[in-house]
Design a protein around this motif. Structure first.
Motif, PDB file in Angstrom:
ATOM      1  N   UNK A  18       0.890  -1.188  -0.008  1.00 37.74           N
ATOM      2  CA  UNK A  18       0.062  -0.061   0.137  1.00 37.74           C
ATOM      3  C   UNK A  18       1.105   1.344  -0.063  1.00 37.74           C
ATOM      4  N   UNK A  19       0.167   2.363   0.127  1.00 40.27           N
ATOM      5  CA  UNK A  19       1.057   3.684   0.016  1.00 40.27           C
ATOM      6  C   UNK A  19       0.878   4.600   1.359  1.00 40.27           C
ATOM      7  N   UNK A  20       2.053   5.274   1.820  1.00 41.29           N
ATOM      8  CA  UNK A  20       1.503   5.978   2.778  1.00 41.29           C
ATOM      9  C   UNK A  20       2.500   7.328   2.520  1.00 41.29           C
ATOM     10  N   UNK A  21       2.482   8.303   3.404  1.00 38.21           N
ATOM     11  CA  UNK A  21       3.357   9.549   3.152  1.00 38.21           C
ATOM     12  C   UNK A  21       4.667   9.247   3.178  1.00 38.21           C
ATOM     13  N   UNK A  22       5.398  10.012   2.397  1.00 39.19           N
ATOM     14  CA  UNK A  22       7.058   9.746   2.304  1.00 39.19           C
ATOM     15  C   UNK A  22       7.644   9.744   3.650  1.00 39.19           C
ATOM     16  N   UNK A  23       7.358  10.848   4.505  1.00 37.53           N
ATOM     17  CA  UNK A  23       7.775  11.022   5.601  1.00 37.53           C
ATOM     18  C   UNK A  23       7.660  10.082   6.663  1.00 37.53           C
ATOM     19  N   UNK A  24       6.588   9.159   6.697  1.00 35.94           N
ATOM     20  CA  UNK A  24       6.282   8.064   7.696  1.00 35.94           C
ATOM     21  C   UNK A  24       7.318   7.001   7.808  1.00 35.94           C
ATOM     22  N   UNK A  25       7.753   6.616   8.955  1.00 31.21           N
ATOM     23  CA  UNK A  25       8.727   5.568   9.149  1.00 31.21           C
ATOM     24  C   UNK A  25       7.873   3.972   9.069  1.00 31.21           C
ATOM     25  N   UNK A  26       8.744   3.258   8.741  1.00 28.07           N
ATOM     26  CA  UNK A  26       8.005   1.917   8.593  1.00 28.07           C
ATOM     27  C   UNK A  26       7.744   1.361  10.062  1.00 28.07           C
ATOM     28  N   UNK A  27       8.651   1.851  10.935  1.00 26.21           N
ATOM     29  CA  UNK A  27       8.208   1.419  12.422  1.00 26.21           C
ATOM     30  C   UNK A  27       7.073   1.856  12.980  1.00 26.21           C
ATOM     31  N   UNK A  28       6.652   2.875  12.314  1.00 24.91           N
ATOM     32  CA  UNK A  28       5.389   3.602  12.839  1.00 24.91           C
ATOM     33  C   UNK A  28       3.951   2.854  12.373  1.00 24.91           C
ATOM     34  N   UNK A  29       4.214   2.220  11.134  1.00 26.23           N
ATOM     35  CA  UNK A  29       3.021   1.428  10.517  1.00 26.23           C
ATOM     36  C   UNK A  29       3.280   0.054  11.439  1.00 26.23           C
ATOM     37  N   UNK A  30       4.215  -0.444  12.096  1.00 27.71           N
ATOM     38  CA  UNK A  30       4.025  -1.749  12.821  1.00 27.71           C
ATOM     39  C   UNK A  30       3.526  -1.375  14.151  1.00 27.71           C
ATOM     40  N   UNK A  31       3.711  -0.155  14.787  1.00 23.11           N
ATOM     41  CA  UNK A  31       3.630   0.211  16.392  1.00 23.11           C
ATOM     42  C   UNK A  31       2.153  -0.170  16.627  1.00 23.11           C
ATOM     43  N   UNK A  32       1.010   0.100  15.932  1.00 22.14           N
ATOM     44  CA  UNK A  32      -0.162  -0.450  16.116  1.00 22.14           C
ATOM     45  C   UNK A  32      -0.935  -1.321  15.234  1.00 22.14           C
ATOM     46  N   UNK A  33       0.022  -2.060  14.653  1.00 20.35           N
ATOM     47  CA  UNK A  33      -0.345  -3.141  13.431  1.00 20.35           C
ATOM     48  C   UNK A  33      -1.368  -2.415  12.282  1.00 20.35           C
ATOM     49  N   UNK A  34      -0.583  -1.384  11.875  1.00 25.04           N
ATOM     50  CA  UNK A  34      -1.259  -0.630  10.853  1.00 25.04           C
ATOM     51  C   UNK A  34      -2.634   0.464  11.154  1.00 25.04           C
ATOM     52  N   UNK A  35      -2.829   0.512  12.502  1.00 27.26           N
ATOM     53  CA  UNK A  35      -4.031   1.214  12.751  1.00 27.26           C
ATOM     54  C   UNK A  35      -3.462   2.909  13.050  1.00 27.26           C
ATOM     55  N   UNK A  36      -4.082   3.963  12.627  1.00 23.86           N
ATOM     56  CA  UNK A  36      -3.690   4.879  13.014  1.00 23.86           C
ATOM     57  C   UNK A  36      -2.868   5.577  11.938  1.00 23.86           C
ATOM     58  N   UNK A  37      -2.470   4.786  10.867  1.00 24.98           N
ATOM     59  CA  UNK A  37      -1.724   5.339   9.744  1.00 24.98           C
ATOM     60  C   UNK A  37      -2.620   5.852   8.644  1.00 24.98           C
ATOM     61  N   UNK A  38      -2.194   7.085   8.032  1.00 20.93           N
ATOM     62  CA  UNK A  38      -2.872   7.551   6.890  1.00 20.93           C
ATOM     63  C   UNK A  38      -2.222   6.705   5.893  1.00 20.93           C
TER      64      UNK A  38
END
Length: 736
Positions: A232-252
């Motif tokens: 999938x696609x996320x903002x370029x500034x977003x870190x991959x560890x942020x995606x993992x933090x809440x199992x993909x929740x709370x991520x734009x």
């Protein structure tokens, strides 16, 4: 030799089993072959079943066999109806006229001593008549009076069990068919599947979103979240560890980029917690993530919470449950009895109002993207229902690519299939929980139909395409609408299996229309009036972009008058208000509630002639939102207009186009050989009969003997009046 016998009999009512005065030995059946798909098995059958067609003055029926397989219920009989050549061109190769897939069955009723009762579970007494209501709004009546008692028990019990009992996913016919058929077709010919990282990268490039957003593979193998797709696609500034933090929740998660650089995004809500410490962690996390899309003054974002400020799934389901009852008509008497209160019943269902609210919400978001240059972040608990609906509508209105057949199919694949819409639960395919059922995807198709109806030249596809797509929701040989997520699909077809010996099943996609229809029938999907994108626009796009000005107004598009005035509108508004009173007043005046900024944007767009390859907005005033007649009314003969409706115009245009094509071929043939010219000249021109306004679905098997006016209206006129001798009366409609 055996033959099927068609019978007619007087005195029919909705629940009464007909008296047929005939020698039972004379009632014989023609052995009609049961066509089984690969992997399909016959479960039970009954002979000497009468399929009834009910009307006011008489009842007619045809004898045959009623069978139930692990895929469908089918009636095998020769109805002896001579179909026009044009109508036989639109036959579904998978589902016959008298076939009902098990997933298409909505409700089953039995008639006991002239009373209709819902059938479920084990029966102590078996009905004289079986009535089946289908999800595509067909109604079937089967008289079992002349069927052997053991066969009645077997077929009724079998149909109830196989259509209403809870099922396991792996027991769906989808898997039996895939194992037996071994599909080798390439789905990528018909749509972008968005199952690879490259598909997402190409979509980013197409929408010019690759400067601010990136495609990620952090969920490859679904190791982070089973709800999200592998890529999938996320903002370029977003870190991959942020995606993992809440199992993909709370991520734009990115949906689409506008020409001005703004983007439409969606986000699933964080888990609800009571602990203050966890809540603080969530707050800090959300604030940090939000800054990836909201960085004033360079970039601003607006959050649209669809879970609290919009529709609920319960509202949608309740509205549609009421709405569909208007079209599940048992007989002509029932149709005409409800005719006088049809509009009030329609409004009380709230279905059209829900459609208007969905379209209005999409226009509000477009105004933020287009006029305010803001990112829009859609928020929902799982971001897989209303997020799919609203984001898809926004893209259909803003991106002309999504109004082509290939683009629309790719959009559904991206936003709904890969977006994790729970088709299995929302369509209740497994019959495990009615609470999860809600026709969200059908609501989306109805909203798209409103746009197609209001702006036909802007769409490459037709309403027939949308109707067939809605029917395909219930055909379990296609994987498209039979899983809750990409993870569930990949797990069950063996793509995540560690066993290298077993090959994964290659399931069919609904986008390959050749499985259901011949090429001639598929021509009904393509709009001959579609205005394609001019090549010149591609050059101009690189230059200056005038924000919110619809470029390249077509020469054939005349500047239309305001949609609020005009002869038809002025004359009919007063009539509507007199007929319906205050019942639809909230719809007619609904546009007054729109805020000033939105109103200016909305009115500004409608004050200019449309560019069909630019931004497209619907008309939201109540009377502009209409009933999708082809889908909902196609099985009701009383609703058909012979030789009328939009079909008559379309048919004439197709004839003219074919004639032009034949003339072009003749001109080309002159340059080759005289024989080719003679062969071409010998081909007969296409002739059109009096098609129904609901063509190609409405096969003209019977006609209503009732007048156009409601029955109560005719009674009020009095029997002694001869209408033919009456002089016309002047009716003052007054000022609107």
């Amino acid at each position: 030799a055996k033959s099927t016998k068609s019978v007619g009999f007087p005195g029919g009512t909705s629940g009464k089993v007909p008296e047929i005065h005939t020698n039972e030995k004379e009632v014989t059946e023609k052995e009609v072959t049961l066509h089984l798909l690969p992997g399909e098995q016959l479960l039970c059958e009954a002979s000497t079943v009468l399929k009834c067609v009910q009307e006011d003055s008489c009842q007619r029926g045809i004898y045959g066999r009623l069978v139930c397989t692990d895929f469908k219920i089918a009636f095998l009989g020769d109805d002896e109806s001579a179909l026009d050549n044009d109508e036989t061109q639109f036959k579904n190769k998978v589902i016959g006229e008298n076939d009902i897939t098990l997933h298409c069955v909505d409700q089953i009723y039995g008639v006991f001593d002239e009373k209709k009762k819902t059938l479920f579970g084990q029966l102590k007494k078996y009905p004289e008549k079986l009535v089946i209501h289908c999800k595509d709004l067909r109604v079937f009546h089967f008289c079992l009076r002349y069927t052997k008692e053991e066969e009645v028990k077997r077929i009724v019990s079998g149909i109830i069990h196989h259509t209403q009992a809870p099922k396991l996913l792996k027991r769906l016919f989808l898997f039996s068919y895939a194992t037996a058929a071994r599909n080798t077709m390439d789905p990528k010919k018909h749509a972008v599947m968005f199952d690879t990282l490259q598909d997402w990268c190409r979509e980013l490039e197409r929408t010019k979103g690759n400067m601010k957003y990136k495609a990620v593979s952090v969920n490859e193998g679904y190791k982070v979240c089973e709800r999200l797709p592998a890529y999938f696609v996320v903002p370029a500034a977003l870190l991959e560890e942020d995606i993992v933090f809440f199992q993909g929740r709370g991520i734009p998660i990115w949906c689409w980029s506008c020409h001005n650089g703004c983007a439409l995004l969606k986000m699933s809500a964080l888990p609800k917690e009571q602990d203050d410490g966890v809540l603080q962690i969530q707050k800090n996390f959300s604030d940090r993530i939000y800054k990836t899309v909201h960085r004033p003054p360079y970039e601003t974002a607006k959050t649209e919470d669809l879970s609290s400020n919009f529709l609920s799934l319960q509202e949608i389901q309740m509205a549609y449950s009421k709405f569909k009852q208007l079209f599940l008509i048992d007989n002509s008497t029932e149709f005409w009895d409800t005719d006088i209160k049809w509009f009030s019943l329609l409004e009380s269902s709230s279905w059209l109002d829900i459609i208007r609210r969905c379209l209005k919400k999409a226009v509000e978001i477009i105004e933020c993207l287009e006029a305010q240059n803001m990112n829009v972040l859609l928020l929902e608990d799982n971001a897989s229902d209303l997020c799919c609906l609203v984001s898809s509508l926004v893209q259909v209105m803003m991106d002309p690519h999504c109004r082509t057949i290939f683009g629309f199919q790719s959009l559904v694949q991206k936003e709904w299939i890969m977006g994790g819409h729970c088709f299995l639960d929302r369509c209740n395919h497994l019959r495990q929980s009615d609470k999860e059922e809600a026709p969200v995807f059908l609501l989306f198709l109805d909203c798209v139909w409103q746009l197609v109806h209001q702006h036909p030249p802007a769409f490459e596809f037709t309403e027939t395409y949308l109707t067939v797509l809605s029917d395909s929701l219930y055909i379990p040989i296609f994987s498209t609408f039979f899983f809750n997520s990409p993870h569930q699909k990949d797990t069950n077809v063996g793509r995540e299996s560690q066993d290298s010996q077993s090959k994964p099943l290659n399931l069919l996609t609904v986008w390959d229309w050749s499985v259901q229809f011949e090429p001639k029938a598929q021509t009904f999907f393509t709009n001959p009036l579609y205005v394609e994108k001019p090549k010149l626009e591609k050059v101009q796009r690189k230059g200056t972009h005038f924000k919110h000005q619809r470029q390249l107004s077509l020469p054939l598009t005349q500047s239309k008058s305001s949609p609020k005035r005009g002869f038809f509108r002025e004359e009919t508004d007063h009539l509507i208000k007199n007929l319906l009173g205050k019942r639809i007043s909230k719809l007619i005046n609904s546009s007054e509630e729109l805020q000033d900024g939105f109103r200016e944007f909305y009115d500004g767009w409608h004050s200019r002639p449309p560019s069909y390859q630019g931004l497209l907005l619907p008309r939201l005033e109540g009377p502009e939102i209409k009933v999708w007649a082809q889908r909902y009314l196609r099985w009701i003969p009383e609703a058909q207009i012979l030789g009328g409706g939009g079909v008559a115009t379309m048919s004439k245009l197709l004839e003219m186009m074919e004639e032009v094509q034949r003339l072009q071929e003749k001109v080309e043939a002159r340059h080759h050989s005289q024989e080719a010219l003679q062969a071409e000249a010998a081909s007969p021109p296409r002739t059109s009969g009096r098609l129904s306004s609901l063509f190609p679905f409405a096969l003209l098997q019977r006609h209503s003997s009732k007048p156009v006016l409601p029955t109560s209206g005719w009674k009020a006129l009095g029997d002694e009046d001869d209408l033919a001798k009456r002089e016309d009366e002047f009716v003052d409609l007054g000022d609107v």
